[in-house]
Design an enzyme around this catalytic site. Structure first.
Site, mmCIF file in Angstrom:
data_model
loop_
_atom_site.group_PDB
_atom_site.id
_atom_site.type_symbol
_atom_site.label_atom_id
_atom_site.label_comp_id
_atom_site.label_asym_id
_atom_site.label_seq_id
_atom_site.Cartn_x
_atom_site.Cartn_y
_atom_site.Cartn_z
ATOM 1 N N ASP A 114 -28.093 35.658 83.865
ATOM 2 C CA ASP A 114 -28.518 36.521 84.978
ATOM 3 C C ASP A 114 -27.374 36.878 85.934
ATOM 4 O O ASP A 114 -27.500 37.836 86.694
ATOM 5 C CB ASP A 114 -29.632 35.839 85.784
ATOM 6 C CG ASP A 114 -30.843 35.505 84.938
ATOM 7 O OD1 ASP A 114 -31.048 36.173 83.898
ATOM 8 O OD2 ASP A 114 -31.584 34.572 85.289
ATOM 9 N N THR A 168 -30.279 24.104 88.630
ATOM 10 C CA THR A 168 -29.425 22.966 88.279
ATOM 11 C C THR A 168 -28.416 22.678 89.387
ATOM 12 O O THR A 168 -28.170 21.514 89.736
ATOM 13 C CB THR A 168 -28.678 23.281 86.957
ATOM 14 O OG1 THR A 168 -29.640 23.636 85.984
ATOM 15 C CG2 THR A 168 -27.867 22.092 86.474
ATOM 16 N N ARG A 216 -36.267 21.958 81.863
ATOM 17 C CA ARG A 216 -36.358 22.425 83.255
ATOM 18 C C ARG A 216 -36.865 21.290 84.144
ATOM 19 O O ARG A 216 -37.515 21.523 85.156
ATOM 20 C CB ARG A 216 -37.246 23.665 83.333
ATOM 21 C CG ARG A 216 -36.654 24.879 82.607
ATOM 22 C CD ARG A 216 -37.200 26.178 83.154
ATOM 23 N NE ARG A 216 -36.830 27.332 82.347
ATOM 24 C CZ ARG A 216 -35.781 28.103 82.606
ATOM 25 N NH1 ARG A 216 -34.979 27.822 83.587
ATOM 26 N NH2 ARG A 216 -35.531 29.151 81.829
ATOM 27 N N GLU A 217 -36.583 20.050 83.749
ATOM 28 C CA GLU A 217 -36.949 18.879 84.564
ATOM 29 C C GLU A 217 -36.338 18.990 85.964
ATOM 30 O O GLU A 217 -35.139 19.209 86.107
ATOM 31 C CB GLU A 217 -36.438 17.607 83.852
ATOM 32 C CG GLU A 217 -36.477 16.341 84.689
ATOM 33 C CD GLU A 217 -37.887 15.915 85.099
ATOM 34 O OE1 GLU A 217 -38.806 16.035 84.285
ATOM 35 O OE2 GLU A 217 -38.054 15.465 86.262
ATOM 36 N N GLN A 267 -31.349 38.198 74.134
ATOM 37 C CA GLN A 267 -30.242 38.269 75.102
ATOM 38 C C GLN A 267 -29.618 36.905 75.374
ATOM 39 O O GLN A 267 -28.545 36.795 75.940
ATOM 40 C CB GLN A 267 -30.748 38.847 76.438
ATOM 41 C CG GLN A 267 -31.086 40.292 76.359
ATOM 42 C CD GLN A 267 -31.998 40.719 77.512
ATOM 43 O OE1 GLN A 267 -31.558 41.280 78.483
ATOM 44 N NE2 GLN A 267 -33.285 40.451 77.387
HETATM 45 O O1 F6P Z 1 -32.440 32.619 83.742
HETATM 46 C C1 F6P Z 1 -32.343 33.113 82.452
HETATM 47 C C2 F6P Z 1 -33.636 33.732 82.018
HETATM 48 O O2 F6P Z 1 -33.484 34.141 80.681
HETATM 49 C C3 F6P Z 1 -34.132 34.879 82.895
HETATM 50 O O3 F6P Z 1 -33.431 36.066 82.664
HETATM 51 C C4 F6P Z 1 -35.592 34.906 82.520
HETATM 52 O O4 F6P Z 1 -36.359 35.464 83.542
HETATM 53 C C5 F6P Z 1 -35.902 33.448 82.359
HETATM 54 O O5 F6P Z 1 -34.682 32.809 82.063
HETATM 55 C C6 F6P Z 1 -36.886 33.119 81.267
HETATM 56 O O6 F6P Z 1 -37.131 31.761 81.342
HETATM 57 P P1 F6P Z 1 -37.895 30.863 80.264
HETATM 58 O O7 F6P Z 1 -36.846 30.294 79.358
HETATM 59 O O8 F6P Z 1 -38.520 29.783 81.094
HETATM 60 O O9 F6P Z 1 -38.863 31.726 79.570
#
Ligand code: F6P
Length: 336
Positions: free
Chosen positions: A133, A111, A72-73, A263
């Site tokens: 999402d 992104t 998530r850079e 999911q």
């Molecule tokens: O954007 C995809 C997602 O899985 C969202 O549904 C969820 O809120 C988020 O990413 C979780 O993010 P992380 O991987 O930072 O826990």
């Protein structure tokens, strides 16, 4: 022509199929070179890259996650300068040193926003929308969504039999960030009795009434599908909060299930494999035509593209008038 390809943000099923779609089309059809960039934009800071061969693209179609890794850079965060390092400038220098003529950025909203900013700095960029999402502006569907819906639907199907055996209310919390798409599609496909989404305000009294009405009609169990992003009064997780409030208001034993990262894991559905393949191919076509600064999109079921600047900073959310909501209401499903 040398294409750099990166995958950023949360992973999802279909990323590898997209990498394959871009890679094979670029190498086999257009005779281009493809360089994989590891760990999203971080790989452009560290120059962690690999030139793909045809062999690197084998076995990817049905493989979950991303072989390039992700991060998530956010290179533009805090004005882009961290510990004296100007990240965007460093990335521009590395793009040049690596001989990259263009960049394919596979990712979600964050992104695409970064891709738009690099495009504004003069980089030849093409974005491909990726997220479970389904909240990316400008595209009917992003790959990963269908897979997540299919996993959530199967989970709801399985909750039905245990809910009915125990005469319980089963609350299932699904992902979706600020959007209710996964809740809506899996809730409708799984026969949810109540579906709560961040976009539509809910009233706990209505939810309780729906469940008590079902009881009166001889249906002593209910399935409640809750999107993780709904508002809760006390900051508790959506599923836990709704389950406790339902139990308090109805007196019916209520259990919650948080589906979580299942999911996002595993193999993509056939729909997502084909969407990924088509989007990857379309991105390469845009590159061959020199159409940069755009994101691949699905519009009217056809492949299209829109300017990255139009996507950045916007969210595609569920609307009260969506036909699944309208149809659900007609069939007595409670949306809050
Ligand atoms: O954007 C995809 C997602 O899985 C969202 O549904 C969820 O809120 C988020 O990413 C979780 O993010 P992380 O991987 O930072 O826990």
């Amino acid at each position: 022509m040398r294409i750099g390809i990166l995958t950023a943000g949360g992973d999802c099923p279909g990323i590898n199929a997209t990498i394959r779609g871009v890679g094979k089309t670029a190498m086999l059809h257009y005779g281009m070179e493809v360089m994989g960039i590891y760990s999203g934009f971080q790989g452009l800071l560290t120059k962690e890259v690999e030139l793909f061969t045809e062999k690197s693209l084998s076995g990817l179609l049905n493989l979950g996650g991303t072989v390039l890794g992700t991060s998530r850079e956010k290179p533009f965060k805090k004005g882009g300068v961290v510990d004296g390092v100007d990240k965007p400038a460093l990335i521009l220098r590395h793009i040049d040193e690596l001989g990259l003529d263009c960049l394919v950025c596979i990712g979600g909203n964050g992104t695409q926003k970064n891709a738009a900013r690099f495009a504004a700095l003069g980089v030849n960029v093409v974005g491909i929308p990726k997220t479970i999402d389904n909240d990316i502006w400008g595209t009917e569907f992003s790959f990963g969504f269908d897979s997540a819906v299919s996993i959530a639907t199967e989970a709801i199907d399985r909750l039905h039999s245990t809910a009915s055996s125990h005469k319980r209310v089963m609350v299932i919390e699904v992902m979706g960030h600020k959007a209710g798409w996964i809740a809506l599609y899996s809730g409708m496909a799984g026969g949810g009795d109540v579906i709560l989404m961040p976009e539509l305000p809910y009233d706990l009294a209505n939810v309780a009434d729906t469940i008590l009405e079902r009881l009166k009609k001889g249906k002593p169990y209910s399935i409640v599908v809750v999107a993780e992003g709904i508002q809760t009064d006390d900051g508790r997780h959506a599923g836990e909060f709704i389950a406790r409030e339902i139990e308090r208001a109805t007196g019916i034993e209520t259990r919650e299930t948080v589906l979580g990262y299942t999911q996002r894991g595993g193999s993509p559905t056939p729909f997502d494999r084909n969407l990924s393949t088509r989007m990857g191919g379309h991105a390469t076509e845009l590159i061959a035509r020199g159409e940069f600064g755009r994101m691949v999109a699905l519009q009217g079921g056809e492949l299209a593209s829109i300017p990255l600047g139009e996507v950045a900073g916007r969210l595609k959310l569920v609307n009260e008038d969506h036909d699944l909501v309208v149809q659900g209401r007609r069939m007595g499903i409670c949306f809050g």
